[in-house]
Design a protein around this motif. Sequence first.
Motif, PDB file in Angstrom:
ATOM      1  N   ASN A  55      45.720  35.510  63.992  1.00  0.00           N
ATOM      2  CA  ASN A  55      46.995  35.852  63.356  1.00  0.00           C
ATOM      3  C   ASN A  55      47.259  35.018  62.103  1.00  0.00           C
ATOM      4  N   LEU A  56      46.251  34.945  61.230  1.00  0.00           N
ATOM      5  CA  LEU A  56      46.357  34.092  60.047  1.00  0.00           C
ATOM      6  C   LEU A  56      47.498  34.475  59.105  1.00  0.00           C
ATOM      7  N   SER A  57      47.794  35.757  58.999  1.00  0.00           N
ATOM      8  CA  SER A  57      48.862  36.162  58.072  1.00  0.00           C
ATOM      9  C   SER A  57      50.207  35.574  58.494  1.00  0.00           C
ATOM     10  N   GLU A  58      50.514  35.610  59.798  1.00  0.00           N
ATOM     11  CA  GLU A  58      51.780  35.044  60.272  1.00  0.00           C
ATOM     12  C   GLU A  58      51.741  33.518  60.233  1.00  0.00           C
ATOM     13  N   TRP A  59      50.593  32.942  60.506  1.00  0.00           N
ATOM     14  CA  TRP A  59      50.406  31.496  60.389  1.00  0.00           C
ATOM     15  C   TRP A  59      50.738  31.041  58.966  1.00  0.00           C
ATOM     16  N   CYS A  60      50.245  31.767  57.981  1.00  0.00           N
ATOM     17  CA  CYS A  60      50.514  31.417  56.585  1.00  0.00           C
ATOM     18  C   CYS A  60      51.978  31.628  56.220  1.00  0.00           C
ATOM     19  N   LYS A  61      52.597  32.663  56.786  1.00  0.00           N
ATOM     20  CA  LYS A  61      54.034  32.868  56.552  1.00  0.00           C
ATOM     21  C   LYS A  61      54.839  31.717  57.159  1.00  0.00           C
ATOM     22  N   ILE A 150      53.311  24.363  73.619  1.00  0.00           N
ATOM     23  CA  ILE A 150      52.506  25.409  72.994  1.00  0.00           C
ATOM     24  C   ILE A 150      53.364  26.626  72.689  1.00  0.00           C
ATOM     25  N   LEU A 151      53.081  27.242  71.543  1.00  0.00           N
ATOM     26  CA  LEU A 151      53.762  28.466  71.123  1.00  0.00           C
ATOM     27  C   LEU A 151      52.759  29.598  71.191  1.00  0.00           C
ATOM     28  N   VAL A 152      53.086  30.651  71.947  1.00  0.00           N
ATOM     29  CA  VAL A 152      52.164  31.761  72.160  1.00  0.00           C
ATOM     30  C   VAL A 152      52.868  33.090  71.902  1.00  0.00           C
ATOM     31  N   ALA A 153      52.075  34.155  71.916  1.00  0.00           N
ATOM     32  CA  ALA A 153      52.633  35.501  71.735  1.00  0.00           C
ATOM     33  C   ALA A 153      53.197  36.020  73.052  1.00  0.00           C
ATOM     34  N   ASP A 154      54.331  36.648  72.955  1.00  0.00           N
ATOM     35  CA  ASP A 154      54.955  37.257  74.130  1.00  0.00           C
ATOM     36  C   ASP A 154      54.266  38.581  74.446  1.00  0.00           C
ATOM     37  N   GLY A 155      54.301  38.962  75.716  1.00  0.00           N
ATOM     38  CA  GLY A 155      53.825  40.279  76.108  1.00  0.00           C
ATOM     39  C   GLY A 155      52.398  40.326  76.614  1.00  0.00           C
ATOM     40  N   TYR A 156      51.729  39.183  76.674  1.00  0.00           N
ATOM     41  CA  TYR A 156      50.348  39.150  77.154  1.00  0.00           C
ATOM     42  C   TYR A 156      50.203  38.063  78.218  1.00  0.00           C
ATOM     43  N   LEU A 157      48.986  37.900  78.708  1.00  0.00           N
ATOM     44  CA  LEU A 157      48.723  36.940  79.776  1.00  0.00           C
ATOM     45  C   LEU A 157      49.150  35.519  79.403  1.00  0.00           C
ATOM     46  N   VAL A 162      52.561  30.816  80.039  1.00  0.00           N
ATOM     47  CA  VAL A 162      53.357  29.760  79.402  1.00  0.00           C
ATOM     48  C   VAL A 162      54.803  29.802  79.902  1.00  0.00           C
ATOM     49  N   LYS A 163      55.342  31.005  80.076  1.00  0.00           N
ATOM     50  CA  LYS A 163      56.703  31.109  80.600  1.00  0.00           C
ATOM     51  C   LYS A 163      56.766  30.702  82.071  1.00  0.00           C
ATOM     52  N   GLN A 164      55.769  31.098  82.845  1.00  0.00           N
ATOM     53  CA  GLN A 164      55.748  30.766  84.272  1.00  0.00           C
ATOM     54  C   GLN A 164      55.731  29.251  84.494  1.00  0.00           C
ATOM     55  N   TYR A 165      54.896  28.563  83.733  1.00  0.00           N
ATOM     56  CA  TYR A 165      54.753  27.115  83.913  1.00  0.00           C
ATOM     57  C   TYR A 165      55.628  26.310  82.948  1.00  0.00           C
ATOM     58  N   GLN A 166      56.368  26.996  82.084  1.00  0.00           N
ATOM     59  CA  GLN A 166      57.277  26.352  81.136  1.00  0.00           C
ATOM     60  C   GLN A 166      56.552  25.313  80.277  1.00  0.00           C
ATOM     61  N   LEU A 167      55.443  25.774  79.681  1.00  0.00           N
ATOM     62  CA  LEU A 167      54.632  24.905  78.829  1.00  0.00           C
ATOM     63  C   LEU A 167      55.077  24.937  77.369  1.00  0.00           C
ATOM     64  N   GLY A 168      55.940  25.853  77.024  1.00  0.00           N
ATOM     65  CA  GLY A 168      56.372  26.008  75.637  1.00  0.00           C
ATOM     66  C   GLY A 168      57.222  27.248  75.502  1.00  0.00           C
ATOM     67  N   LEU A 169      56.944  28.039  74.470  1.00  0.00           N
ATOM     68  CA  LEU A 169      57.716  29.249  74.219  1.00  0.00           C
ATOM     69  C   LEU A 169      56.791  30.408  73.871  1.00  0.00           C
ATOM     70  N   ALA A 170      57.269  31.613  74.132  1.00  0.00           N
ATOM     71  CA  ALA A 170      56.563  32.841  73.758  1.00  0.00           C
ATOM     72  C   ALA A 170      57.454  33.624  72.798  1.00  0.00           C
ATOM     73  N   VAL A 171      56.867  34.048  71.673  1.00  0.00           N
ATOM     74  CA  VAL A 171      57.628  34.768  70.646  1.00  0.00           C
ATOM     75  C   VAL A 171      56.858  36.012  70.219  1.00  0.00           C
ATOM     76  N   ALA A 172      57.527  36.872  69.470  1.00  0.00           N
ATOM     77  CA  ALA A 172      56.862  38.062  68.939  1.00  0.00           C
ATOM     78  C   ALA A 172      55.720  37.642  68.018  1.00  0.00           C
ATOM     79  N   GLU A 173      54.604  38.323  68.108  1.00  0.00           N
ATOM     80  CA  GLU A 173      53.421  37.938  67.346  1.00  0.00           C
ATOM     81  C   GLU A 173      53.536  38.248  65.857  1.00  0.00           C
ATOM     82  N   ASP A 174      54.557  39.014  65.465  1.00  0.00           N
ATOM     83  CA  ASP A 174      54.685  39.439  64.066  1.00  0.00           C
ATOM     84  C   ASP A 174      55.971  38.944  63.417  1.00  0.00           C
ATOM     85  N   ASN A 175      56.517  37.830  63.929  1.00  0.00           N
ATOM     86  CA  ASN A 175      57.801  37.360  63.413  1.00  0.00           C
ATOM     87  C   ASN A 175      57.727  35.861  63.108  1.00  0.00           C
ATOM     88  N   ALA A 176      57.373  35.527  61.872  1.00  0.00           N
ATOM     89  CA  ALA A 176      57.214  34.124  61.484  1.00  0.00           C
ATOM     90  C   ALA A 176      58.535  33.359  61.536  1.00  0.00           C
TER      91      ALA A 176
END
Length: 210
Positions: A55-61, A150-157, A162-176
């Motif tokens: 997801n380099l484009s969002e990383w750069c944004k 850790i910050l990860v994409a929502d909607g996948y494993l 990450v949400k189950q173990y509360q290791l960080g947050l899950a966000v939309a993969e296309d929203n910088a």
Amino acid sequence: RAYSAQLPQKHFAYLPDVTDASVPASPSEFALQIKRKAAGRKIVFMGGTIGSNKNLSEWCKLIALANPNEWFFVQLGEVHEQNLSSEDLAAYRQLRAIEPENVFVYAEYLADERVFNEVIALSDVIFAVYRKFSISSNMPGKAAAFDKPILVADGYLMGERVKQYQLGLAVAEDNAVNMYEAIIALTRLPADRQVARAEHFAQYRHEFSH
């Protein structure tokens, strides 16, 4: 269940994700260089083999949105340009052309996993908001091993885990913008929440141990 139904003569079982958490016996010059460049700013780490899923484009944004006086971004790992989308490739090439002062890019394979881990240990947040990435990754294991949110994409494993173990947050993969808000939130937890998060990391390390 699906595989078992298709191949009833086979036995299917799960193996836990485990990760190498070793670090050098003494600080490497590579990690020290990153620490010097960061100069006290919060470090956001993204690493591994870098192709379209990263997801380099969002990383750069995200880099463009962040206050360069507060945030330092580390991108570590071989970049497979032939595997990138046109948007990813354009964003990556622009990043390399501009070379912002608050970005460190090492676009090669780092052979020593210990140094890779050392850089994670220096960081404040792990960025793993991968695009259309439905399978597992050892990055939650790295996060838990080094007590790094850790910050990860929502909607996948990974998001579920990450949400189950509360290791960080899950966000939309296309929203910088949401990603930026999330890294701020992850680094501004009150003391009681930090204690609770340490317990969640410990639980994950226990359940996904060698």
